[in-house]
Design a protein around this motif. Structure first.
Motif, short mmCIF file in Angstrom:
data_model
loop_
_atom_site.label_atom_id
_atom_site.label_comp_id
_atom_site.label_asym_id
_atom_site.label_seq_id
_atom_site.Cartn_x
_atom_site.Cartn_y
_atom_site.Cartn_z
N CYS A 73 -16.52 2.57 -31.60
CA CYS A 73 -14.70 1.32 -30.91
C CYS A 73 -15.30 0.85 -29.78
O CYS A 73 -16.06 1.06 -28.78
N LYS A 101 -14.47 0.70 -26.91
CA LYS A 101 -14.15 1.25 -25.59
C LYS A 101 -14.46 2.63 -25.65
O LYS A 101 -15.89 3.20 -24.03
N CYS A 102 -14.85 3.10 -26.63
CA CYS A 102 -15.27 4.94 -26.92
C CYS A 102 -16.56 4.79 -27.36
O CYS A 102 -17.11 6.10 -27.22
N CYS A 127 -9.71 3.36 -33.53
CA CYS A 127 -10.19 4.70 -33.15
C CYS A 127 -9.99 6.01 -33.57
O CYS A 127 -8.42 5.78 -32.74
N GLN A 173 -9.76 8.06 -31.63
CA GLN A 173 -9.91 8.72 -30.27
C GLN A 173 -9.22 8.27 -29.58
O GLN A 173 -7.84 8.83 -28.99
N CYS A 174 -9.04 6.56 -29.46
CA CYS A 174 -7.84 5.67 -28.53
C CYS A 174 -7.18 5.09 -29.51
O CYS A 174 -6.20 4.44 -28.77
ZN ZN Z 1 -12.19 4.37 -28.52
#
Ligand code: ZN
Ligand code: ANZ
Length: 796
Positions: free
Chosen positions: A424, A426-427, A468, A470-471
């Protein structure tokens, strides 16, 4: 009685055993357990040949034996079906590996069943089954969470033919283990498993294993634990030091240069302008060489001077800094202190480049010389004293190094378990949530390796693009797959509980069945599968998924079966013998008895068609012996003695995989029985029982023929009575000049040694009396019966 026709009997019993689930292991049994396991095969397109069956027959004999000895036996089989061999085969056939794999499995399974191997097929597993690899992925995620699986940009071994990165263990003598192409170095992004964290335990725990010594030694060497010291050399005119790893800190007064590996990070910084060009060229050149090429003792040493100098911490002396490719970038610290007087490679290097050679150890006495206040100490005393001294100003310390490297775990190939990670923006790296496992291997049009350093999965955009976990933002799936060794790292656990949907193995079942009591396979996996599986097992132990520290208590290594011509069986040589041929001609029992009779289990042995005839004849005689069977007959003492002796011998031999001598003793007994007019029911029954693990079909058939209850494989193994073994001893009559004067009772194995018998006789007081003052002129010995001492009459 009718003729012995194995082709009629064998399929009949195989079907019946399967219907009756005769060989199924029972969960929750009160009985003690035995877990007998083969290295499971990858489903090769050629099927199995008679060489594979040497090991499979041996474990089958063990399993059958332990079942009738009252154990609950787990003897399963499955398929190691992911990986390069399977994929390369499919490419050759122009079919999808899923299709070729299924075909090959069905063929091999048929071969195994045809031979009467008593696997519990209800537990069959396949590493390419999503219900299986779901848990392979689950284990990977646990490793990722524990920091044991990590990404790295590394110069790795790359096989240009298989078009994928390889683990160090897969590079044999600089070549790809599978296709023998010379590997090259390539720097690509990789997944790596931190097996080095387990290096120490992997060495230590070898001691508790009942494995062949040579395999333990191979693992020890591969892990390469090395105890020594870390020594820091300050760099002249710089504000940093360079560390070296040495196992011979006692030679520190003999250091005449500091040598860096071409990969060392400080090289360019400490090289003077004058030497820059030369050093840069040298470093570039070294990049293409394999470690093997670089470290070969016979190799001409090369190197360049950097123009820089270092300070020896023991005496403040200035020494030149060189770069040389015989120093490896990924061992120790990638830098060594050069001691030409006491190290062969260093000596060659110093001689070639005119560096000083300074002797500091008296090689005869092993004592230090020319070493200031340490002079006079022994090597071992000095190692400790010098390191302690260096510790004071932090310029040195004790240190343990391992040759073992972290395990390169990603392959740029299609046919493997997808690595369950999402990238990801971002993550960063995010593991796929456990509820979303397995990450299924997607269907593809073209699965050929790309050779670009990316797996074919990278081209399937709608699979690669994901969200993702997570996000929920846009993310991409990892497109590398796991190596062929992944699935085999834990398969022995899945046999215990093959259909569990909530965990890889139920903890109670695991506690009952583990560890594997006896593991049997070829020595070619000594440092690959057997090391990797131990590593995963130890990790699973740490996260409390298993209860034992080691997976395989006992290991036996099966010797290679060569073709009749003494060469390795191979399709290209046209010398492969298949079980299909032998079973069609002689039947499975003949093949099995021959496999068992082939000689010491670990030895390399050539296939011998003539002996197969002999084995077939042996079984025909067992069949024919039925005609001598007389239920009213009772065995006499002599009959009982040989019977009990054989019961003892066969049991002991099976328990130590000495099947060749077990069969030899059955043959001996058969000869004895054949010489008699009548054979009692008791003898015949025991004979069939002892033969049943080796030849399960013929014995089952005869067991039925004599009217016994089904099945011979459900009877208790016969026990021997010690009182019938006493005949083991022989009575030797001692004569003096032909007159009986005394006697000796000796164990059978001592009667053949005349000297020993004679010495024993002469020590009997009764005999000494007749020998006194006389000279023995002759000794006549009839082994096991009479010793006649002829003495000189005249000297009286
Ligand atoms: Zn992410
Ligand atoms: C000085 C010395 C003097 C050494 C002597 C040996 C004999 P093992 O047992 O394999 O661990 N060495 C250290 N790092 C190296 C590297 N990256 N590439 C090549 N060689 C390296 O061997 C440790 C010894 O190998 C070390 O001890 C070092 O040479 C060398 F009489 O240091 B010795």
């Amino acid at each position: 009685m009718k003729k012995y026709q194995p082709q009629l009997i064998e399929p009949k019993w195989q079907e019946k055993w399967s219907e009756d689930k005769l060989y199924q292991a029972k969960d929750g049994s009160e009985k003690p357990k035995k877990y007998v396991l083969d290295f499971f095969p990858y489903p090769s397109g050629d099927g199995i040949h008679v060489g594979h069956l040497k090991g499979y027959t041996a474990t089958d004999i063990l399993s059958r034996y332990y079942r009738v000895k009252g154990f609950n036996v787990l003897h399963p089989m499955g398929w190691d079906a992911f990986g390069l061999p399977a994929e390369n085969y499919a490419l050759k056939k122009g079919l999808h590996p899923r299709i070729t794999t299924a075909q090959n499995i069905s063929n091999i399974k048929k071969q195994m069943q045809m031979v009467g191997l008593s696997y519990d097929w209800s537990r069959e597993i396949n590493t390419t089954d999503p219900n299986y690899y779901r848990w392979t992925q689950w284990i990977f995620i646990q490793m990722f969470k524990e920091g044991l699986a990590y990404e790295a940009e590394l110069p790795i071994n790359f096989c240009p033919s298989c078009k994928t990165g390889l683990a160090n263990e897969e590079v044999i003598g600089g070549e790809c283990e599978r296709c023998h192409t010379q590997v090259v170095r390539k720097t690509i992004r990789q997944w790596v498993l931190r097996i080095t964290k387990y290096a120490d335990r992997l060495v230590e725990d070898l001691d508790q294993l009942n494995w062949p010594d040579f395999i333990k030694e191979m693992q020890r060497n591969w892990i390469g634990k090395s105890e020594g010291s870390r020594v820091k050399f300050k760099i002249k005119n710089k504000d940093y030091s360079i560390e070296t790893f040495t196992t011979r800190v006692d030679t520190i007064y003999g250091v005449t240069a500091l040598i860096l590996a071409p990969e060392h990070k400080n090289i360019l910084d400490l090289t003077t302008t004058e030497h820059k060009k030369e050093v840069e060229e040298y470093v570039t050149q070294a990049q293409n060489k394999s470690d093997l090429e670089r470290t070969q003792l016979t190799k001409n040493k090369t190197g360049v001077f950097t123009g820089g100098y270092a300070i020896n911490p023991i005496n403040g002396e200035q020494i030149p800094i060189w770069v040389a490719d015989y120093v490896l970038g990924f061992y120790g610290t990638g830098a060594v202190m050069l001691v030409p007087a006491h190290d062969k490679r260093d000596e060659e290097f110093a001689k070639k480049f005119g560096l000083e050679i300074r002797q500091v150890i008296n090689e005869q006495s092993g004592v230090l010389i020319a070493s200031d206040k340490f002079t006079g100490l022994t090597i071992n005393e000095a190692k400790k004293a010098i390191t302690d001294y260096l510790k004071k100003d932090s310029s040195g310390d004790f240190e343990v190094q391992y040759k073992l490297r972290d395990w390169l775990f990603s392959r740029q190939r299609y046919w493997g378990e997808p690595i369950p990670i999402v990238h990801c923006q971002k993550c960063g790296l995010v593991p796929v949530p456990e509820k979303d496992l397995p990450v299924l291997l997607p269907e593809v049009e073209r699965y050929e390796p790309t050779g670009t350093g990316q797996s074919p999965l990278a081209n399937i955009t709608d699979w690669v693009n994901t969200t993702c976990p997570q996000c929920d933002g846009p993310a991409k799936r990892e497109t590398n797959t796991m190596p062929q060794w992944a699935g085999s790292c834990w398969y022995y656990l899945r046999f215990i509980d093959p259909n569990n949907n909530t965990f890889l193995v139920d903890p109670d079942l695991e506690k009952y069945w583990m560890p594997v009591d006896w593991y049997v396979g070829g020595a070619e996996h000594a440092v690959l599968h057997l090391l990797y599986a131990r590593f995963w097992h130890k990790f699973l132990y740490d996260i409390k998924a298993v209860s034992t520290k080691e997976p395989f208590t006992k290991l036996s290594s099966v010797g290679l079966v060569l073709a009749e011509d003494g060469r390795k069986m191979s399709k290209s040589l046209g010398n492969v013998v298949t079980p299909d041929q032998i079973v069609a001609e002689y039947g499975a029992d003949t093949l099995r008895v021959y496999e068992a009779f082939m000689g010491p289990f670990e030895n390399t042995i050539s296939w011998d068609p003539a002996s197969i005839n002999g084995m077939h004849h042996f079984l025909e005689r067992v069949w024919g012996l039925f005609n001598k069977m007389e239920p009213k007959e009772t065995p006499i003492l002599k009959d009982l003695c040989i019977m009990h002796k054989t019961i003892k011998k066969v049991g002991e031999d099976i328990e130590s995989i000495k099947n060749n001598t077990a069969i030899a003793s059955l043959m001996e007994w058969l000869n004895y029985l054949s010489r008699k007019d009548k054979v009692s029911l008791e003898e015949y029954k025991v004979f069939l029982q002892l033969l049943s693990p080796f030849a399960p079909h013929i014995t089952e058939e005869l067991w039925e023929t004599i009217g016994e209850n089904y099945s011979v494989h459900r009877q208790s193994w016969p026990t021997f009575d010690k009182k019938y073994l006493e005949e083991e001893e022989a009575l030797v009559v001692i004569q003096v000049n032909g007159k009986v004067r005394s006697q000796l009772t000796l164990p059978h194995d001592q009667i053949s040694n005349q000297q020993q018998v004679s010495d024993a006789a002469k020590s009997i007081p009764q005999i000494q009396k007749y020998l006194e003052g006389k000279e023995i002129v002759k000794e006549i010995y009839i082994p096991g019966k009479i010793l006649n001492l002829v003495v000189n009459q005249n000297s009286n």
